[in-house]
Scaffold this motif. Structure first.
Motif, PDB file in Angstrom:
ATOM      1  N   GLU A 163      -7.587  -4.528   4.055  1.00 55.60           N
ATOM      2  CA  GLU A 163      -7.776  -4.744   2.615  1.00 55.60           C
ATOM      3  C   GLU A 163      -6.789  -5.780   2.071  1.00 55.60           C
ATOM      4  O   GLU A 163      -7.141  -6.604   1.222  1.00 55.60           O
ATOM      5  CB  GLU A 163      -7.639  -3.424   1.860  1.00 55.60           C
ATOM      6  N   HIS A 204     -10.755   6.561  -6.932  1.00 59.67           N
ATOM      7  CA  HIS A 204     -10.413   5.218  -6.487  1.00 59.67           C
ATOM      8  C   HIS A 204     -11.430   4.694  -5.486  1.00 59.67           C
ATOM      9  O   HIS A 204     -11.944   5.435  -4.647  1.00 59.67           O
ATOM     10  CB  HIS A 204      -9.034   5.206  -5.838  1.00 59.67           C
ATOM     11  N   LEU A 255      -1.828  -0.636  -3.184  1.00 59.79           N
ATOM     12  CA  LEU A 255      -3.145  -0.065  -2.930  1.00 59.79           C
ATOM     13  C   LEU A 255      -3.042   1.448  -2.745  1.00 59.79           C
ATOM     14  O   LEU A 255      -2.225   1.928  -1.961  1.00 59.79           O
ATOM     15  CB  LEU A 255      -3.761  -0.674  -1.676  1.00 59.79           C
ATOM     16  N   HIS A 279      -5.697  -0.378   5.303  1.00 63.01           N
ATOM     17  CA  HIS A 279      -5.001  -1.114   4.256  1.00 63.01           C
ATOM     18  C   HIS A 279      -4.633  -2.523   4.730  1.00 63.01           C
ATOM     19  O   HIS A 279      -4.576  -3.457   3.921  1.00 63.01           O
ATOM     20  CB  HIS A 279      -3.766  -0.353   3.804  1.00 63.01           C
ATOM     21  N   ASN A 314      -6.322  -0.484  -7.655  1.00 57.86           N
ATOM     22  CA  ASN A 314      -7.477   0.296  -7.196  1.00 57.86           C
ATOM     23  C   ASN A 314      -8.734  -0.126  -7.944  1.00 57.86           C
ATOM     24  O   ASN A 314      -8.678  -0.410  -9.145  1.00 57.86           O
ATOM     25  CB  ASN A 314      -7.249   1.789  -7.464  1.00 57.86           C
ATOM     26  N   THR A 358      -6.094   3.087  -2.146  1.00 57.08           N
ATOM     27  CA  THR A 358      -7.526   3.091  -1.887  1.00 57.08           C
ATOM     28  C   THR A 358      -7.865   3.826  -0.597  1.00 57.08           C
ATOM     29  O   THR A 358      -7.001   4.051   0.251  1.00 57.08           O
ATOM     30  CB  THR A 358      -8.020   1.636  -1.791  1.00 57.08           C
ATOM     31  N   ASN A 401     -12.268   1.034  -2.895  1.00 62.68           N
ATOM     32  CA  ASN A 401     -11.680  -0.179  -2.327  1.00 62.68           C
ATOM     33  C   ASN A 401     -11.931  -1.371  -3.248  1.00 62.68           C
ATOM     34  O   ASN A 401     -12.898  -1.383  -4.019  1.00 62.68           O
ATOM     35  CB  ASN A 401     -12.249  -0.447  -0.944  1.00 62.68           C
ATOM     36  N   ILE A 402     -11.068  -2.367  -3.158  1.00 58.94           N
ATOM     37  CA  ILE A 402     -11.094  -3.493  -4.086  1.00 58.94           C
ATOM     38  C   ILE A 402     -12.462  -4.169  -4.132  1.00 58.94           C
ATOM     39  O   ILE A 402     -12.932  -4.569  -5.202  1.00 58.94           O
ATOM     40  CB  ILE A 402     -10.006  -4.521  -3.699  1.00 58.94           C
ATOM     41  N   ALA A 435       0.841  -1.198   0.000  1.00 55.10           N
ATOM     42  CA  ALA A 435       0.000   0.000   0.000  1.00 55.10           C
ATOM     43  C   ALA A 435       0.874   1.245   0.000  1.00 55.10           C
ATOM     44  O   ALA A 435       2.086   1.170   0.207  1.00 55.10           O
ATOM     45  CB  ALA A 435      -0.919   0.007   1.225  1.00 55.10           C
ATOM     46  N   HIS A 445      -0.693  -0.047  -9.659  1.00 54.89           N
ATOM     47  CA  HIS A 445      -1.532   0.625  -8.678  1.00 54.89           C
ATOM     48  C   HIS A 445      -2.851  -0.140  -8.656  1.00 54.89           C
ATOM     49  O   HIS A 445      -3.605  -0.121  -9.630  1.00 54.89           O
ATOM     50  CB  HIS A 445      -1.766   2.084  -9.063  1.00 54.89           C
TER      51      HIS A 445
END
Length: 276
Positions: A267, A225, A254, A264, A212, A256, A227-228, A5, A210
């Motif tokens: 995530e 962007h 990440l 993070h 995103n 995000t 979150n996944i 991240a 990256h």
């Protein structure tokens, strides 16, 4: 997968690397200096070297990201500031033993000639690369299209690299949100993108991702962007992307949104448990 991240360097480069490891990352990205200024920074080589040593000991990789005002298509006195700033970024990233410094594809503002931005960008890259003699690369990032279509295709990025006097000093960083927002990646055409990118030599020089999701649909040209697990790129589409053999061992960074309820670290765990 080499997940990580974007990490703050508020307490130094070494602590940024340690923070990246603490949240479960094996890679990270950082701003080498104030992200809102092109001012040249006098940095602690001792801290940067300690960061490099820590990453080597823990099998971690890193990339840097240029400050927001950096525009490769600048001219005049503004270009002088950009050049000095970029060389400074490369010096810091080299001391940290980072793979490269990410810089956005240039945008020409208020120009009637659509080719001017490309010419200015190539000139700027030539100046920087002529001044730079280290191993750290400049990594050109694809645009989302919010300022126009420039820099949204693999063909453009590859051609700019080919036209620079020192192409060996240039690599690429692919932003999934930007690729999706621009319409390059629809979510359903990743195999076609792989084939095209391989044919023209894009993936050969791809050094970082990256990672995103996008708050807006493909083709929206909006750079926001998400979150996944919470955007317009669907889970199956993201899993297909992450399963690509072309991305193995590349740092997946990440950029995000985070909050007290979803960090993070959360995530990275989510991706490892549900997307790989």
């Amino acid at each position: 997968m080499n997940l990580g991240a974007h990490i703050s360097i508020r307490q130094g480069y070494l602590l940024a690397a340690k923070t990246a490891k603490d949240i479960g990352g094996s890679s990270f990205q950082y701003f080498p200096k104030n992200p809102r200024s092109l001012s040249v920074k006098e940095f602690s080589e001792q801290d940067a070297f300690a960061c490099a040593s820590y990453c080597k000991e823990n099998n971690m990789s890193s990339i840097a990201h240029t400050p927001y005002p950096t525009n490769l298509s600048s001219k005049g006195s503004e270009r002088d500031k950009v050049v000095a700033s970029l060389v400074n970024d490369l010096e810091i990233a080299e001391a940290c033993q980072s793979i490269g410094v990410v810089v956005h594809f240039g945008v020409s503002k208020n120009s009637k000639d659509p080719l001017e931005g490309y010419l200015l960008m190539i000139e700027t890259l030539n100046i920087v690369c002529d001044l730079w003699h280290g191993k750290c690369l400049l990594l050109i990032e694809n645009n989302a299209g919010k300022s126009g279509p420039a820099g949204t295709t693999f063909e453009e990025l590859v051609q700019v690299r080919n036209l620079v006097d020192f192409p060996e000093k240039i690599g690429f960083c692919f932003d999934t949100c930007h690729g999706f927002a621009s319409g390059l990646w629809t979510g359903n055409n990743w195999l076609e993108i792989e084939e095209k990118g391989t044919q023209i030599g894009y993936f050969e020089h791809l050094k970082a991702i990256h990672l995103n999701n996008s708050m807006y649909p493909s083709g929206s040209m909006k750079d926001r962007h998400a979150n996944i697990h919470n955007g317009h790129i669907e889970k199956a589409q993201m899993k297909e992307f992450l399963g690509s053999k072309l991305l193995r061992n590349l740092p997946l960074i990440l950029e995000t949104p985070t909050s007290n309820n979803f960090t993070h670290q959360n995530e990275i765990e989510l991706i490892k448990n549900n997307y790989l």
